[in-house]
Design an enzyme around this catalytic site. Structure first.
Site, PDB file in Angstrom:
ATOM      1  N   HIS A  17       0.837  -1.206   0.000  1.00 28.71           N
ATOM      2  CA  HIS A  17       0.000   0.000   0.000  1.00 28.71           C
ATOM      3  C   HIS A  17       0.871   1.254   0.000  1.00 28.71           C
ATOM      4  O   HIS A  17       0.612   2.210  -0.740  1.00 28.71           O
ATOM      5  CB  HIS A  17      -0.886   0.054   1.256  1.00 28.71           C
ATOM      6  CG  HIS A  17      -1.936  -0.999   1.335  1.00 28.71           C
ATOM      7  ND1 HIS A  17      -2.081  -1.799   2.442  1.00 28.71           N
ATOM      8  CD2 HIS A  17      -2.904  -1.374   0.463  1.00 28.71           C
ATOM      9  CE1 HIS A  17      -3.093  -2.621   2.250  1.00 28.71           C
ATOM     10  NE2 HIS A  17      -3.612  -2.392   1.054  1.00 28.71           N
ATOM     11  N   LYS A  41     -16.172  -7.339   5.777  1.00 25.11           N
ATOM     12  CA  LYS A  41     -14.881  -8.019   5.827  1.00 25.11           C
ATOM     13  C   LYS A  41     -14.472  -8.383   7.247  1.00 25.11           C
ATOM     14  O   LYS A  41     -13.528  -9.133   7.432  1.00 25.11           O
ATOM     15  CB  LYS A  41     -13.785  -7.159   5.184  1.00 25.11           C
ATOM     16  CG  LYS A  41     -13.820  -7.158   3.673  1.00 25.11           C
ATOM     17  CD  LYS A  41     -12.570  -6.502   3.132  1.00 25.11           C
ATOM     18  CE  LYS A  41     -12.510  -6.590   1.620  1.00 25.11           C
ATOM     19  NZ  LYS A  41     -11.282  -5.989   1.086  1.00 25.11           N
ATOM     20  N   ARG A  95      -1.896  -6.217  -8.332  1.00 23.86           N
ATOM     21  CA  ARG A  95      -0.834  -7.169  -8.021  1.00 23.86           C
ATOM     22  C   ARG A  95      -0.770  -8.287  -9.038  1.00 23.86           C
ATOM     23  O   ARG A  95       0.282  -8.778  -9.370  1.00 23.86           O
ATOM     24  CB  ARG A  95      -1.045  -7.782  -6.633  1.00 23.86           C
ATOM     25  CG  ARG A  95      -0.886  -6.814  -5.504  1.00 23.86           C
ATOM     26  CD  ARG A  95      -1.272  -7.450  -4.205  1.00 23.86           C
ATOM     27  NE  ARG A  95      -2.682  -7.837  -4.277  1.00 23.86           N
ATOM     28  CZ  ARG A  95      -3.386  -8.346  -3.296  1.00 23.86           C
ATOM     29  NH1 ARG A  95      -2.823  -8.566  -2.147  1.00 23.86           N
ATOM     30  NH2 ARG A  95      -4.658  -8.642  -3.442  1.00 23.86           N
ATOM     31  N   SER A 133      -2.949  -7.954   2.871  1.00 22.05           N
ATOM     32  CA  SER A 133      -3.252  -7.750   4.292  1.00 22.05           C
ATOM     33  C   SER A 133      -3.759  -9.026   4.947  1.00 22.05           C
ATOM     34  O   SER A 133      -3.403  -9.345   6.080  1.00 22.05           O
ATOM     35  CB  SER A 133      -4.283  -6.631   4.455  1.00 22.05           C
ATOM     36  OG  SER A 133      -3.745  -5.400   4.062  1.00 22.05           O
TER      37      SER A 133
END
Length: 163
Positions: A17, A41, A95, A133
Site C-alpha cells: 500500500h 470483511k 498485483r 493484508s
C-alpha cells in the site's frame, strides 16, 4: 488542483500500500486515502486504528513527496466518496491478473455512474506483489515474522492484536 483517491480497507496498511501511495502522490496535488469501513470483511483493526495507522505512515510520505496526503473514512459507494472529496481520479493498485478482472468490472460500473472520474492503475512493485493484508494477518496470527511486509509500527500493532 489534482485530487486523487486511493481507497482500501487497509487492515492493516502494508508496504505494498505504501509503495502505491508514494507513487500516486507524485501524480496529484492532494491524495486522499479512503479507508473503507467495510463491516462485511470483519476487520481486525477498528476504523479508528486503521485511520491512525494510515495517517502515521502517510505523514512521512507527505514530507518526502511534498504532496498533501490525508485519510478519509468512508462507508458509501466509492464513486460517491470520490465526489465527496473532489477527486478527479481513483487510484487502484494491481498485483496480479485476478486483481485486474475485478478492477475492470469496477471501472465499468464507476464510469457508468460518473464518467468524469478516471481510474488509474498502478502496478505493484515486483517486491510487493505477493503482499496481501489477509496473509499478513494470518502469518502474524500463526507466529510468523511479517517485518518484510509492514513497517515496524504496524508490526507492533499486529503483535498487540494477537498477543
Amino acid at each position: 488542483m489534482r485530487i486523487g483517491l486511493y481507497p482500501g480497507t487497509f487492515d492493516p496498511i502494508t508496504l505494498g500500500h505504501i509503495d502505491i501511495i508514494r507513487r500516486a502522490a507524485l501524480l496529484v496535488d492532494r491524495l486522499v486515502i479512503g479507508v473503507a469501513i467495510n463491516r462485511d470483511k470483519g476487520p481486525l483493526f477498528t476504523l479508528e486504528e486503521r485511520v491512525a495507522m494510515v495517517e502515521a505512515e502517510c505523514a512521512r510520505l507527505s514530507e518526502q513527496t511534498g504532496t498533501e496526503i490525508v485519510a478519509h473514512p468512508f462507508d458509501n459507494l466509492l464513486i460517491h466518496c470520490a465526489r465527496d472529496v473532489g477527486a478527479q481520479m481513483i487510484v487502484r493498485g494491481l498485483r496480479a491478473v485476478a486483481d485486474f478482472e475485478y478492477e475492470f468490472q469496477m471501472v465499468g460500473m464507476n464510469r457508468a455512474m460518473d464518467a468524469s472520474i478516471e481510474t488509474v492503475f498502478l502496478m505493484a512493485d515486483a517486491g510487493h506483489q505477493a503482499i496481501a493484508s489477509k496473509l499478513v494477518k494470518e502469518i502474524t496470527r500463526l507466529g510468523g515474522d511479517v517485518s518484510k511486509f509492514v513497517t515496524p509500527d504496524v508490526r507492533l500493532a499486529l503483535l498487540g492484536k494477537y498477543a
